[in-house]
Design a protein around this motif. Structure first.
Motif, PDB file in Angstrom:
ATOM      1  N   ALA A 116      29.476  42.914  35.722  1.00 21.48           N
ATOM      2  CA  ALA A 116      28.718  43.628  36.744  1.00 21.48           C
ATOM      3  C   ALA A 116      29.385  44.959  37.068  1.00 21.48           C
ATOM      4  CB  ALA A 116      28.587  42.765  37.999  1.00 21.48           C
ATOM      5  N   ASP A 117      30.709  44.951  37.160  1.00 20.34           N
ATOM      6  CA  ASP A 117      31.477  46.156  37.466  1.00 20.34           C
ATOM      7  C   ASP A 117      32.536  46.339  36.388  1.00 20.34           C
ATOM      8  OD1 ASP A 117      30.271  46.850  40.000  1.00 20.34           O
ATOM      9  OD2 ASP A 117      31.248  45.056  40.795  1.00 20.34           O
ATOM     10  N   ARG A 144      31.850  38.560  36.651  1.00 23.02           N
ATOM     11  CA  ARG A 144      32.898  39.313  37.358  1.00 23.02           C
ATOM     12  C   ARG A 144      34.054  39.583  36.408  1.00 23.02           C
ATOM     13  NH1 ARG A 144      37.584  37.912  39.596  1.00 23.02           N
ATOM     14  NH2 ARG A 144      37.195  35.692  39.298  1.00 23.02           N
TER      15      ARG A 144
END
Length: 154
Positions: A116-117, A144
Motif C-alpha cells: 500500500a505504501d 503493509r
C-alpha cells in the motif's frame, strides 16, 4: 501471511550465445545471494514455502541464500512472468511466509502493486538484482510493507 518478493541476484552475460533461461550468476551475484539470505534470517523472515522461477539464475540465487528446511517449488510459469501472474500465484496461498524468486520487470512490478505504501528507498522503483521486499498480507492485497533491502545495503 508474510510475502517475500525477490529478484534474482546479478547474472552472467559473458556468453552471448547462451540462452537466457540458462544464464548463471556472475561473481557479484554469487556473493550477494548469501547476504540476502542472511539478512532474511537475521530479521526473522524465514520462508515456510518457496516458489522459484525455473531459470538457472533464480535457482542458483535461491541455493546460495542457504534457506534450509523448505523444499522449493520451481515453476516455469515464473520465468519472466508479469506481475499479474506472480500475484495470482500468491493470492490464494495460506503459507505463514512465502518467498517468490523471480525476474524483472514482473517481480518489481508485483512488489509495487503488493504494498500500500512503498518504501522511500531510491532503488525500490527500479528493483535491482537481489532486491527483496517483505510484505504483511494479513489483510489482503495491497499489504503493509515490513522490510526492503538491496544487496548494496547489506
Amino acid at each position: 501471511m508474510k510475502l517475500i518478493l525477490m529478484r534474482h541476484a546479478k547474472s552472467d552475460w559473458s556468453t552471448p550465445s547462451q540462452g537466457d533461461h540458462d544464464r548463471a550468476l556472475n561473481a557479484h551475484g554469487q556473493a550477494d545471494a548469501p547476504k540476502v539470505g542472511k539478512w532474511l534470517r537475521d530479521r526473522g523472515h524465514v520462508p515456510t514455502a518457496i516458489l522459484c522461477s525455473s531459470a538457472k539464475r533464480t535457482r542458483e540465487t535461491l541455493a546460495r541464500m542457504r534457506l534450509r528446511g523448505v523444499e522449493p517449488t520451481y515453476l516455469p510459469a515464473l520465468y519472466n512472468a508479469p506481475s499479474e501472474t506472480i500475484l495470482a500465484l500468491v493470492q490464494d496461498r495460506t503459507d505463514d511466509c512465502l518467498l517468490v524468486v523471480g525476474h524483472n520487470p514482473g517481480i518489481g512490478d508485483a512488489a509495487g502493486q503488493a504494498v500500500a505504501d512503498p518504501p522511500a528507498h531510491a532503488d525500490f522503483a527500479r528493483y535491482p538484482t537481489g532486491a527483496c521486499t517483505v510484505i504483511d498480507l494479513s489483510d489482503g492485497l495491497p499489504g503493509r510493507l515490513i522490510d526492503f533491502a538491496v544487496p548494496g545495503d547489506l
